[in-house]
Design an enzyme around this catalytic site. Sequence first.
Site, PDB file in Angstrom:
ATOM      1  N   ARG A   1      48.927  39.391  26.343  1.00 36.27           N
ATOM      2  CA  ARG A   1      48.523  39.882  25.021  1.00 36.27           C
ATOM      3  C   ARG A   1      48.608  41.402  25.006  1.00 36.27           C
ATOM      4  NH1 ARG A   1      43.039  38.295  21.709  1.00 36.27           N
ATOM      5  NH2 ARG A   1      41.971  39.140  23.553  1.00 36.27           N
TER       6      ARG A   1
ATOM      7  N   ASP B   1      33.546  40.520  24.655  1.00 33.61           N
ATOM      8  CA  ASP B   1      34.697  41.407  24.594  1.00 33.61           C
ATOM      9  C   ASP B   1      34.604  42.234  23.322  1.00 33.61           C
ATOM     10  OD1 ASP B   1      35.554  39.786  22.513  1.00 33.61           O
ATOM     11  OD2 ASP B   1      37.298  38.994  23.574  1.00 33.61           O
TER      12      ASP B   1
END
Length: 534
Positions: free
Chosen positions: A164, A446
């Site tokens: 990613r 996160d």
Amino acid sequence: MKAENVADIEITGKIKPEYDKILTPEAVEFIAILHAKFNGTRKKLLAEREIIQRAINAGNFPSFRDETKDIREGDWQISGVPDDLQDRRTEITGPTNRKMVINALNSGAKVFMADFEDANSPSWENTLDGQVNLYDANRNQIDFTAENGKSYKLNESHATLKVRARGWHLDEKHVLIHGEPVSASIFDFGLYFFHNAKYLLENGSGPYFYLPKLENHREARLWNDVFIEAQDLLGIPQGSIKVTVLIETITAAFEMEEIIYELRNHLVALNAGRWDYIFSVIKKFRNFKSFVLPDRSQVTMGVPFMKAYAMQVVKACHKRGAHAIGGMSAFIPSKSEEANKKAFEKVKADKSTEASQGYDGTWVAHPFLVPVAIEEFNKALGDKPHQKHVLHEDYELSGEELIDVKIPGGTITEAGVRTNINVGILYIESWLHGVGAAALYDLMEDAATAEISRAQVWQWLHVDSAKLDDGRHLDMNLYKKLLSEEVEKCKELLGEERLSTGNLDKAVELFDELVTNSNFKEFLTLDAYKILKG
């Protein structure tokens, strides 16, 4: 391959010896070419986001687009899915540090998404070390020895690697072209693709990516244009790149099929990025009282607007021959057996629901949860690699369901406000400390969950001072009182050595600025990146 009009390239980050194989002149030139050709379009698309936000602020809410109706009604499919991406029943995600890469690839998951975005604190060292680690992992040349002497190495059989890159809104400040920071998306994608694409294709796999934070199909088209150019520059067959797009913005939810269409020669799946999606709903409709959400813990995948979103991801994917990948279970192992038991039960229920909705796979944040998630998908899939036969043809979504955020019985509690303040500050402190995946209170937090935390507090403060379940209103005085108390808890948790870095003070200052400023900041990481060392 020649970079025209891009003679002025400056790298300000420290070049460690191991970076020599990554920051080669040829690789840097490759990135410069992509920057020169596509950065102007990227900046225009980012400016369009501001225009769309102003329209929403004026009451013009997202809906299915009339001008792309022919795409939604057309008879077309994606180009195909490689063999090593056919079975994705459980994926693990995490940052690109060396130990994590080895453990994730060895976890028993079908796919490991190596993350340069929300689970990564993008210091220069983290970013470049990550590229080195993935380069080595693809060549089975990766090992690691911990301080306690324990050694780690890659199993012969392991998960398929997907990467990613950072979102279109982010820059890589350590690489300047004509004095302008390069797009972090182009930098992350370009380095990994340049060094690994041919090797992977020659060894039965390919360059596989996750694309985050897309707002609409035009942003998907830009990625597709980048892919076409990149494959041409390296002489790689078109369609070799395969991507999964995270549907994690409310505007993208209305353009799922259009996004698939733009990337149809490269796309293999959509992912239901639940935490960023909740953040996007809060952010886009932040000025409207009717869009004020209750405590984060009450915004589950079972509430109406989230269930509608989840079902639409499956329908859009399977209609077009793509996989649908479910959302993150962020639980991590606890020292308490009782806490672990409860976590298992919640994960099993969550994954069982996703499997019953027709998802082909799901996400977890820790190897501990891989067997739990796989078990639930094994029940649904059996020997089949996926369940793309689940078409939901009888499921019709008008679009109103996606923005009807009423949650019966939803409440805002003092405990919920405290959790958002505490977790938001601790996450920012961790991010500034160089750790983008922070283990807090038995959850892996996160950037997405931190964004929810600060966005909710902002909205609760600024939209008619939200009413708590005990009758009080969350005004600035109450917020400051709770902030002071939660900061003391953070200090106690971190300890003197961690406090000596000064990162907690910076985190408190940034969090407070984000939630008290009358102007809502689009991403906390943009301001945090300015003060991130390294």
